[in-house]
Structure formats: C-alpha cells, structure tokens
Design a protein around this motif. Structure first.
Motif, PDB file in Angstrom:
ATOM      1  N   THR A  42       0.831  -1.114   0.040  1.00 59.80           N
ATOM      2  CA  THR A  42       0.028  -0.070   0.083  1.00 59.80           C
ATOM      3  C   THR A  42       1.002   1.349   0.123  1.00 59.80           C
ATOM      4  O   THR A  42       0.586   2.196  -0.803  1.00 59.80           O
ATOM      5  N   GLY A  43       1.782   0.989   0.691  1.00 61.68           N
ATOM      6  CA  GLY A  43       2.958   2.456   0.727  1.00 61.68           C
ATOM      7  C   GLY A  43       3.624   2.717  -0.527  1.00 61.68           C
ATOM      8  O   GLY A  43       3.563   3.678  -0.787  1.00 61.68           O
ATOM      9  N   PHE A  44       3.889   1.568  -1.149  1.00 60.81           N
ATOM     10  CA  PHE A  44       4.611   1.798  -2.336  1.00 60.81           C
ATOM     11  C   PHE A  44       3.771   2.314  -3.422  1.00 60.81           C
ATOM     12  O   PHE A  44       4.011   2.924  -4.255  1.00 60.81           O
ATOM     13  N   GLY A  45       2.502   1.725  -3.404  1.00 61.98           N
ATOM     14  CA  GLY A  45       1.452   2.058  -4.386  1.00 61.98           C
ATOM     15  C   GLY A  45       1.008   3.346  -4.124  1.00 61.98           C
ATOM     16  O   GLY A  45       0.829   4.102  -5.077  1.00 61.98           O
ATOM     17  N   ASP A  46       0.745   3.951  -2.887  1.00 56.61           N
ATOM     18  CA  ASP A  46       0.596   5.530  -2.710  1.00 56.61           C
ATOM     19  C   ASP A  46       1.589   6.240  -3.374  1.00 56.61           C
ATOM     20  O   ASP A  46       1.542   7.279  -3.694  1.00 56.61           O
ATOM     21  N   PHE A  47       2.932   5.536  -2.956  1.00 57.84           N
ATOM     22  CA  PHE A  47       4.154   6.695  -3.582  1.00 57.84           C
ATOM     23  C   PHE A  47       4.122   6.772  -4.911  1.00 57.84           C
ATOM     24  O   PHE A  47       4.194   7.905  -5.267  1.00 57.84           O
ATOM     25  N   PHE A  48       3.915   5.967  -5.447  1.00 58.43           N
ATOM     26  CA  PHE A  48       4.140   5.863  -7.018  1.00 58.43           C
ATOM     27  C   PHE A  48       2.910   6.545  -7.592  1.00 58.43           C
ATOM     28  O   PHE A  48       2.983   7.270  -8.530  1.00 58.43           O
ATOM     29  N   THR A  49       1.810   6.425  -7.186  1.00 57.61           N
ATOM     30  CA  THR A  49       0.465   7.128  -7.410  1.00 57.61           C
ATOM     31  C   THR A  49       0.907   8.656  -7.240  1.00 57.61           C
ATOM     32  O   THR A  49       0.359   9.277  -8.395  1.00 57.61           O
ATOM     33  N   ARG A  50       1.349   9.070  -6.123  1.00 60.31           N
ATOM     34  CA  ARG A  50       1.591  10.347  -6.003  1.00 60.31           C
ATOM     35  C   ARG A  50       2.708  10.899  -6.959  1.00 60.31           C
ATOM     36  O   ARG A  50       2.803  12.380  -7.360  1.00 60.31           O
ATOM     37  N   VAL A  51       3.739  10.118  -7.322  1.00 61.56           N
ATOM     38  CA  VAL A  51       4.894  10.629  -8.041  1.00 61.56           C
ATOM     39  C   VAL A  51       4.261  10.633  -9.445  1.00 61.56           C
ATOM     40  O   VAL A  51       4.594  11.906 -10.089  1.00 61.56           O
ATOM     41  N   VAL A  52       3.439  10.006  -9.893  1.00 63.08           N
ATOM     42  CA  VAL A  52       2.748  10.050 -11.531  1.00 63.08           C
ATOM     43  C   VAL A  52       1.920  11.246 -11.497  1.00 63.08           C
ATOM     44  O   VAL A  52       1.882  11.950 -12.474  1.00 63.08           O
ATOM     45  N   SER A  53       1.055  11.361 -10.491  1.00 67.98           N
ATOM     46  CA  SER A  53      -0.029  12.469 -10.595  1.00 67.98           C
ATOM     47  C   SER A  53       0.345  13.789 -10.092  1.00 67.98           C
ATOM     48  O   SER A  53       1.695  14.193  -9.843  1.00 67.98           O
TER      49      SER A  53
END
Length: 53
Positions: A42-53
């Motif tokens: 979940t943490g990695f998913g949230d991180f990459f979602t915020r990096v991309v958006s």
C-alpha cells in the motif's frame, strides 16, 4: 555439510516444530508478516501514485 546448509536445515526443523507444536503462535506470526507485506504494498502504491500524478 557446510555451515549454510546446516543453518537452513535447522531453520526448516524449527519451522516444522513451531507450526506443529505452537500453531496459534505460528498463525499470529504469519498474519503479522502478511499484514506487513500488505502495508508495504500500500505504501509503495501510494508513493508511485503520487509521483505520477
């Protein structure tokens, strides 16, 4: 037998003993590890979602 193989064999024996004679504790450990892996995902998913958006 090398030290590495001896330690691996000992770990397998310990895991079998732990699951056979302490199933409740083994289940708690497995749930804890599963929860940790889920939180990491979940943490990695949230991180990459915020990096991309």
């Amino acid at each position: 037998m090398t030290l590495k193989k001896t330690l691996q064999f000992g770990l397998v024996i310990f895991l079998v003993w732990f699951i056979a004679f302490r199933p409740d504790a083994a289940a708690r450990v497995a749930r804890g590890i599963g929860g940790l892996i889920a939180q990491l995902g979940t943490g990695f998913g949230d991180f990459f979602t915020r990096v991309v958006s």
